[in-house]
Design an enzyme around this catalytic site. Structure first.
Site, short mmCIF file in Angstrom:
data_model
loop_
_atom_site.label_atom_id
_atom_site.label_comp_id
_atom_site.label_asym_id
_atom_site.label_seq_id
_atom_site.Cartn_x
_atom_site.Cartn_y
_atom_site.Cartn_z
N ASN A 11 0.91 -1.15 0.00
CA ASN A 11 0.00 0.00 0.00
C ASN A 11 0.95 1.21 0.00
O ASN A 11 1.74 1.37 0.94
CB ASN A 11 -0.83 -0.04 1.28
CG ASN A 11 -2.21 0.58 1.21
OD1 ASN A 11 -2.87 0.69 2.23
ND2 ASN A 11 -2.67 0.98 0.05
N ASN A 63 -6.97 10.24 -0.18
CA ASN A 63 -7.06 9.11 -1.09
C ASN A 63 -6.47 9.49 -2.45
O ASN A 63 -6.30 10.68 -2.76
CB ASN A 63 -8.52 8.68 -1.26
CG ASN A 63 -8.97 7.73 -0.17
OD1 ASN A 63 -8.26 6.81 0.20
ND2 ASN A 63 -10.18 7.96 0.33
N CYS A 72 -6.27 5.65 7.61
CA CYS A 72 -5.55 4.70 6.78
C CYS A 72 -4.52 3.98 7.65
O CYS A 72 -3.58 4.62 8.15
CB CYS A 72 -4.87 5.44 5.64
SG CYS A 72 -3.92 4.36 4.58
N GLY A 73 -4.68 2.69 7.85
CA GLY A 73 -3.81 1.94 8.75
C GLY A 73 -2.40 1.76 8.20
O GLY A 73 -1.41 1.99 8.91
N ASN A 74 -2.30 1.35 6.95
CA ASN A 74 -0.96 1.20 6.37
C ASN A 74 -0.30 2.56 6.22
O ASN A 74 0.92 2.69 6.42
CB ASN A 74 -1.05 0.49 5.01
CG ASN A 74 -1.36 -0.99 5.14
OD1 ASN A 74 -0.98 -1.61 6.13
ND2 ASN A 74 -2.05 -1.54 4.16
N ASN A 168 -15.31 0.33 1.97
CA ASN A 168 -14.28 -0.55 1.40
C ASN A 168 -14.81 -1.99 1.51
O ASN A 168 -15.60 -2.30 2.39
CB ASN A 168 -12.98 -0.41 2.20
CG ASN A 168 -12.45 1.01 2.19
OD1 ASN A 168 -11.82 1.44 1.24
ND2 ASN A 168 -12.72 1.77 3.25
N GLU A 186 -10.59 -0.90 -2.59
CA GLU A 186 -10.45 0.28 -1.75
C GLU A 186 -11.17 1.50 -2.30
O GLU A 186 -10.92 1.94 -3.42
CB GLU A 186 -8.96 0.59 -1.55
CG GLU A 186 -8.69 1.15 -0.17
CD GLU A 186 -7.24 1.48 0.07
OE1 GLU A 186 -6.40 0.57 0.05
OE2 GLU A 186 -6.95 2.67 0.27
N ARG A 187 -12.05 2.03 -1.46
CA ARG A 187 -12.74 3.29 -1.74
C ARG A 187 -11.71 4.41 -1.87
O ARG A 187 -10.73 4.44 -1.13
CB ARG A 187 -13.67 3.57 -0.55
CG ARG A 187 -14.42 4.85 -0.60
CD ARG A 187 -15.29 5.02 0.62
NE ARG A 187 -14.51 5.42 1.80
CZ ARG A 187 -15.02 5.98 2.89
NH1 ARG A 187 -16.32 6.19 2.98
NH2 ARG A 187 -14.26 6.30 3.91
N CYS A 196 -4.63 -3.37 2.69
CA CYS A 196 -5.37 -2.27 3.33
C CYS A 196 -5.36 -2.51 4.83
O CYS A 196 -5.90 -3.52 5.32
CB CYS A 196 -6.79 -2.24 2.79
SG CYS A 196 -7.79 -0.97 3.56
N GLY A 197 -4.73 -1.61 5.58
CA GLY A 197 -4.52 -1.83 7.01
C GLY A 197 -5.79 -1.82 7.83
O GLY A 197 -6.00 -2.70 8.69
#
Ligand code: API
Length: 257
Positions: A11, A63, A72-74, A168, A186-187, A196-197
């Site tokens: 990502n 985004n 966003c986790g990642n 998502n 992913e949205r 996606c994290g």
């Protein structure tokens, strides 16, 4: 303007040190162009590192379509690596993001990122829906490897029941060693991403409830391996949720627009 490119399990993000607040963050077309894989640098999103008036590190995430996103986790793991590379944090850190304060720890190549608590999850016949900082559908499938993620995911992402924000979509399969294999539509990217994290976090929590997988849950994505640790609460929610995995700088360059 100098930019850095980071990736966490594939990502990938354009990362900019914006402590001077000079980046034109309202310019959605510019963000989208910088993230474009043919007309720009190429990334799933763009992240600004800023500091609040009280000095707190702040992550501002967009985004690839140029709109400011939810958590966003990642990207958060990459943000921590970036702050560490800049010498702004030691191995323990805190930063602000759109969904509140996050704690994080740098442990060698891995970043441990504390995610927002999850109070509740919705279970439907075919899927579960929950918010791990971003909204996620988690749907178990028999053969995730051969699934057409975009063809199946995109109509769900735009389904009326999730409007107006959309969601998502994560397709999940349990492997024989209890590892989850997760692929995500992913949205905001409007495509499948390599990982996606917040999505794998959602998948791990649902797998705990439905398949009794215990913490930490190991996850394989197209871009690499992650772990999600958590504490399940008697009332059904989750606390002490950690997304764990590698994040690294890939290259740097100059934006000349
Ligand atoms: N890749 C991100 C997910 C961002 C979610 C965002 N695309 C949205 O919900 O709009 C992650 O690692 O958590």
């Amino acid at each position: 303007m100098t930019f850095f490119k980071y990736q966490g399990t594939g990502n990938d993000f354009v990362m900019i040190d914006d402590r001077a607040r000079t980046f034109p963050s309202a310019d959605q077309a510019l963000v989208a162009q910088l993230c474009h894989r043919h007309f720009g640098i190429g990334a799933d999103g763009l992240i600004l590192l800023q500091t609040a008036p009280d000095g707190a590190l702040t992550m501002v995430y967009f985004n690839a379509d140029g709109a400011e996103g939810s958590m966003c986790g990642n990207g958060g793991r990459c943000f921590v690596r970036f702050a560490h590379d800049l010498g702004l944090i030691t191995d323990q850190a805190r930063f602000m993001a759109v969904d509140g304060e996050h704690e994080a720890e740098v442990r060698g190549t891995d970043i441990h990122l504390r995610m927002s608590d999850v109070a509740s999850l919705e279970h439907h016949t075919a899927f579960s829906f929950l918010n791990t900082g971003s909204p996620h559908v988690v749907q178990f499938e028999a053969d995730v490897a051969s699934l057409d993620v975009v063809a199946v995911g995109r109509p769900m992402r735009y389904a009326a029941q999730f409007s107006p924000g959309g969601t998502n979509i994560n397709f999940v399969e349990t492997q024989s060693d209890q590892t989850l294999f997760v692929r995500t539509y992913e949205r905001g990217v409007e495509d499948e991403t390599y990982s996606c994290g917040t999505g794998v976090t959602a998948a791990a929590l649902v797998a705990h409830i439905q398949l009794n997988l215990s913490s930490p849950v190991a996850i394989r994505t197209l871009g690499g391996n992650l772990r999600v640790a958590f504490t399940a609460q008697p009332g059904g929610g989750f606390t002490s949720i950690y997304l764990i995995g590698p994040a690294q700088r890939v290259f740097e360059g100059e934006i000349t627009v």
